[in-house]
Design a protein around this motif. Structure first.
Motif, PDB file in Angstrom:
ATOM      1  N   GLY A  36     -79.098  67.147  48.783  1.00  0.00           N
ATOM      2  CA  GLY A  36     -78.904  68.329  49.602  1.00  0.00           C
ATOM      3  C   GLY A  36     -78.735  69.537  48.705  1.00  0.00           C
ATOM      4  N   PHE A  37     -79.193  70.703  49.164  1.00  0.00           N
ATOM      5  CA  PHE A  37     -79.151  71.917  48.353  1.00  0.00           C
ATOM      6  C   PHE A  37     -78.361  73.013  49.071  1.00  0.00           C
ATOM      7  CE2 PHE A  37     -83.009  69.751  47.024  1.00  0.00           C
ATOM      8  CZ  PHE A  37     -82.980  69.872  45.639  1.00  0.00           C
ATOM      9  N   VAL A  38     -77.501  73.696  48.297  1.00  0.00           N
ATOM     10  CA  VAL A  38     -76.820  74.895  48.775  1.00  0.00           C
ATOM     11  C   VAL A  38     -77.110  75.981  47.751  1.00  0.00           C
ATOM     12  CG1 VAL A  38     -74.637  75.966  49.431  1.00  0.00           C
ATOM     13  CG2 VAL A  38     -74.972  73.510  49.806  1.00  0.00           C
ATOM     14  N   PHE A  39     -77.663  77.110  48.211  1.00  0.00           N
ATOM     15  CA  PHE A  39     -78.092  78.166  47.301  1.00  0.00           C
ATOM     16  C   PHE A  39     -77.181  79.390  47.410  1.00  0.00           C
ATOM     17  CE2 PHE A  39     -81.837  75.769  48.679  1.00  0.00           C
ATOM     18  CZ  PHE A  39     -82.380  75.387  47.457  1.00  0.00           C
ATOM     19  N   GLN A  40     -77.247  80.263  46.399  1.00  0.00           N
ATOM     20  CA  GLN A  40     -76.492  81.511  46.435  1.00  0.00           C
ATOM     21  C   GLN A  40     -76.962  82.366  47.604  1.00  0.00           C
ATOM     22  OE1 GLN A  40     -76.419  83.683  42.760  1.00  0.00           O
ATOM     23  NE2 GLN A  40     -75.598  85.526  43.681  1.00  0.00           N
ATOM     24  N   ALA A  41     -78.266  82.535  47.726  1.00  0.00           N
ATOM     25  CA  ALA A  41     -78.848  83.139  48.919  1.00  0.00           C
ATOM     26  C   ALA A  41     -79.092  81.984  49.874  1.00  0.00           C
ATOM     27  CB  ALA A  41     -80.155  83.851  48.573  1.00  0.00           C
ATOM     28  N   LEU A 100     -74.388  86.499  61.522  1.00  0.00           N
ATOM     29  CA  LEU A 100     -73.190  85.904  60.943  1.00  0.00           C
ATOM     30  C   LEU A 100     -72.791  86.626  59.654  1.00  0.00           C
ATOM     31  CD1 LEU A 100     -74.039  82.098  61.316  1.00  0.00           C
ATOM     32  CD2 LEU A 100     -72.707  83.535  62.880  1.00  0.00           C
ATOM     33  N   SER A 101     -71.517  86.483  59.295  1.00  0.00           N
ATOM     34  CA  SER A 101     -71.057  87.009  58.016  1.00  0.00           C
ATOM     35  C   SER A 101     -71.581  86.140  56.883  1.00  0.00           C
ATOM     36  CB  SER A 101     -69.526  87.034  57.973  1.00  0.00           C
ATOM     37  OG  SER A 101     -69.020  85.700  57.912  1.00  0.00           O
ATOM     38  N   GLY A 102     -71.447  86.632  55.648  1.00  0.00           N
ATOM     39  CA  GLY A 102     -71.919  85.856  54.516  1.00  0.00           C
ATOM     40  C   GLY A 102     -71.220  84.517  54.387  1.00  0.00           C
ATOM     41  N   GLY A 103     -69.907  84.497  54.580  1.00  0.00           N
ATOM     42  CA  GLY A 103     -69.165  83.248  54.500  1.00  0.00           C
ATOM     43  C   GLY A 103     -69.554  82.280  55.595  1.00  0.00           C
ATOM     44  N   GLN A 104     -69.754  82.793  56.821  1.00  0.00           N
ATOM     45  CA  GLN A 104     -70.172  81.935  57.930  1.00  0.00           C
ATOM     46  C   GLN A 104     -71.554  81.352  57.674  1.00  0.00           C
ATOM     47  OE1 GLN A 104     -69.761  84.868  61.039  1.00  0.00           O
ATOM     48  NE2 GLN A 104     -67.834  83.975  61.780  1.00  0.00           N
ATOM     49  N   GLN A 140     -72.944  80.783  54.838  1.00  0.00           N
ATOM     50  CA  GLN A 140     -72.890  79.776  53.781  1.00  0.00           C
ATOM     51  C   GLN A 140     -72.318  78.465  54.310  1.00  0.00           C
ATOM     52  OE1 GLN A 140     -74.695  79.223  51.465  1.00  0.00           O
ATOM     53  NE2 GLN A 140     -73.956  80.291  49.644  1.00  0.00           N
ATOM     54  N   ARG A 141     -71.421  78.522  55.270  1.00  0.00           N
ATOM     55  CA  ARG A 141     -70.927  77.296  55.900  1.00  0.00           C
ATOM     56  C   ARG A 141     -72.059  76.590  56.656  1.00  0.00           C
ATOM     57  NH1 ARG A 141     -65.169  76.698  57.051  1.00  0.00           N
ATOM     58  NH2 ARG A 141     -64.009  78.142  55.736  1.00  0.00           N
ATOM     59  N   VAL A 142     -72.901  77.374  57.326  1.00  0.00           N
ATOM     60  CA  VAL A 142     -74.071  76.785  57.992  1.00  0.00           C
ATOM     61  C   VAL A 142     -74.993  76.153  56.951  1.00  0.00           C
ATOM     62  CG1 VAL A 142     -76.109  77.278  59.408  1.00  0.00           C
ATOM     63  CG2 VAL A 142     -73.938  78.420  59.908  1.00  0.00           C
ATOM     64  N   SER A 143     -75.137  76.816  55.815  1.00  0.00           N
ATOM     65  CA  SER A 143     -75.971  76.278  54.738  1.00  0.00           C
ATOM     66  C   SER A 143     -75.442  74.943  54.241  1.00  0.00           C
ATOM     67  CB  SER A 143     -76.033  77.291  53.592  1.00  0.00           C
ATOM     68  OG  SER A 143     -76.769  76.778  52.504  1.00  0.00           O
ATOM     69  N   ILE A 144     -74.121  74.819  54.142  1.00  0.00           N
ATOM     70  CA  ILE A 144     -73.524  73.544  53.728  1.00  0.00           C
ATOM     71  C   ILE A 144     -73.812  72.465  54.764  1.00  0.00           C
ATOM     72  CG2 ILE A 144     -71.341  72.352  53.303  1.00  0.00           C
ATOM     73  CD1 ILE A 144     -70.305  75.037  52.147  1.00  0.00           C
ATOM     74  N   ALA A 145     -73.652  72.804  56.037  1.00  0.00           N
ATOM     75  CA  ALA A 145     -73.955  71.838  57.090  1.00  0.00           C
ATOM     76  C   ALA A 145     -75.411  71.391  57.019  1.00  0.00           C
ATOM     77  CB  ALA A 145     -73.644  72.443  58.460  1.00  0.00           C
ATOM     78  N   ARG A 146     -76.324  72.333  56.798  1.00  0.00           N
ATOM     79  CA  ARG A 146     -77.740  71.990  56.663  1.00  0.00           C
ATOM     80  C   ARG A 146     -77.969  71.046  55.485  1.00  0.00           C
ATOM     81  NH1 ARG A 146     -81.729  76.722  54.965  1.00  0.00           N
ATOM     82  NH2 ARG A 146     -80.353  76.511  53.154  1.00  0.00           N
ATOM     83  N   ALA A 147     -77.280  71.300  54.376  1.00  0.00           N
ATOM     84  CA  ALA A 147     -77.445  70.459  53.190  1.00  0.00           C
ATOM     85  C   ALA A 147     -77.005  69.024  53.439  1.00  0.00           C
ATOM     86  CB  ALA A 147     -76.656  71.047  52.024  1.00  0.00           C
ATOM     87  N   THR A 151     -63.724  87.206  47.479  1.00  0.00           N
ATOM     88  CA  THR A 151     -62.827  86.132  47.028  1.00  0.00           C
ATOM     89  C   THR A 151     -62.375  85.230  48.176  1.00  0.00           C
ATOM     90  OG1 THR A 151     -62.036  87.486  45.190  1.00  0.00           O
ATOM     91  CG2 THR A 151     -60.665  85.625  45.846  1.00  0.00           C
ATOM     92  N   ALA A 152     -61.995  85.829  49.297  1.00  0.00           N
ATOM     93  CA  ALA A 152     -61.505  85.028  50.428  1.00  0.00           C
ATOM     94  C   ALA A 152     -62.600  84.125  50.981  1.00  0.00           C
ATOM     95  CB  ALA A 152     -60.956  85.943  51.520  1.00  0.00           C
ATOM     96  N   ALA A 153     -63.787  84.685  51.171  1.00  0.00           N
ATOM     97  CA  ALA A 153     -64.897  83.886  51.688  1.00  0.00           C
ATOM     98  C   ALA A 153     -65.300  82.816  50.688  1.00  0.00           C
ATOM     99  CB  ALA A 153     -66.086  84.786  52.019  1.00  0.00           C
ATOM    100  N   ALA A 154     -65.281  83.151  49.395  1.00  0.00           N
ATOM    101  CA  ALA A 154     -65.634  82.189  48.362  1.00  0.00           C
ATOM    102  C   ALA A 154     -64.666  81.015  48.373  1.00  0.00           C
ATOM    103  CB  ALA A 154     -65.637  82.856  46.993  1.00  0.00           C
ATOM    104  N   ASP A 155     -63.382  81.308  48.504  1.00  0.00           N
ATOM    105  CA  ASP A 155     -62.386  80.241  48.560  1.00  0.00           C
ATOM    106  C   ASP A 155     -62.611  79.344  49.772  1.00  0.00           C
ATOM    107  OD1 ASP A 155     -61.083  80.940  46.240  1.00  0.00           O
ATOM    108  OD2 ASP A 155     -59.557  82.161  47.236  1.00  0.00           O
TER     109      ASP A 155
END
Length: 229
Positions: A90-95, A147-151, A153-160, A179-183
């Motif tokens: 599975g892949f999670v990217f910066q973009a 969605l926000s950037g953090g949201q 990226q959570r979808v991206s994790i689910a896809r991965a 920082t908060a979203a990254a954490d």
């Protein structure tokens, strides 16, 4: 303990046979045991992206042995490598590379849809369950462009995780987040690692996050200087 990735003597050269031939990776030896949660760090130009592409079966090494999910990749043709990649990685990217016009659930379904060629209720249920796990229940049917950037990226994790990979490769997954979203995104990956036993290899320039990983692999000038074993 089982190994999800085994790299032995991995070398990568570009412009092979030409006067400008250059070797980027110089005999990489790394073992990723099942359930590991690892950071891959190193300065720009150290070969991190090249190494990640090889582990992710997006590029081939020039020399050395690569075993992914217990399967030796030597001699596999492109079709077999594509199949192995889809089944095990599975892949999670910066973009996040989500499709903005599609909903969160539709984006999560995409890997399985591409594999099977059709959608069904079971596929939708699996996608919704993953969105629940990453805290995105309320936004299942929201278009990811809203969605926000953090949201996102959570979808991206689910896809991965949709294809239940044994190995998740994350390339600067928090690089575009505050920082908060990254954490929050990092915590989510760690939770999935702990609960699902999936192996994570995370490329990061953030030493604060790297220190929270169970193991740090450092790459400098195409060589592992820390954390190979």
């Amino acid at each position: 303990m089982a190994e999800d990735a085994l790299l032995s003597g991995i070398r990568k050269s570009f412009n092979i046979g030409a006067p400008a031939e250059v070797e980027i990776l110089h005999g990489i030896d790394i073992t990723l045991e099942h359930g590991a949660f690892c950071a891959l760090i190193g300065p720009s130009g150290s070969g991190k992206s090249t190494l990640l592409n090889i582990i992710g079966l997006l590029d081939r090494q020039s020399a050395g042995r690569l075993v992914i999910g217990g399967k030796d990749t030597q001699g596999l043709d492109d079709a077999a490598l594509t199949r192995l990649r889809g089944e095990t990685i599975g892949f999670v990217f910066q973009a996040h590379n989500l499709i903005p016009a599609f909903t969160a659930a539709e984006n999560v379904m995409m890997p399985m849809l591409l594999s099977r060629g059709w959608a069904d209720a079971a596929m939708r249920a699996a996608a919704e369950a993953l969105l629940d796990r990453v805290g995105m229940t309320r936004w299942r049917d929201a278009r990811v462009g809203n969605l926000s950037g953090g949201q996102a990226q959570r979808v991206s994790i689910a896809r991965a995780l949709m294809m239940k990979p044994v190995l998740v490769l994350a390339d600067e997954p928090t690089g575009n987040l505050d920082t908060a979203a990254a954490d929050g995104v990092f915590d989510m990956m760690h939770t999935m690692n702990q609960e699902q036993g999936m192996t994570f290899l995370i490329v990061t320039h953030d030493p604060r996050l790297a220190k929270r990983c169970g193991r740090i692999i450092e790459l400098v000038d195409g060589q592992v200087v820390q954390g190979a074993a």
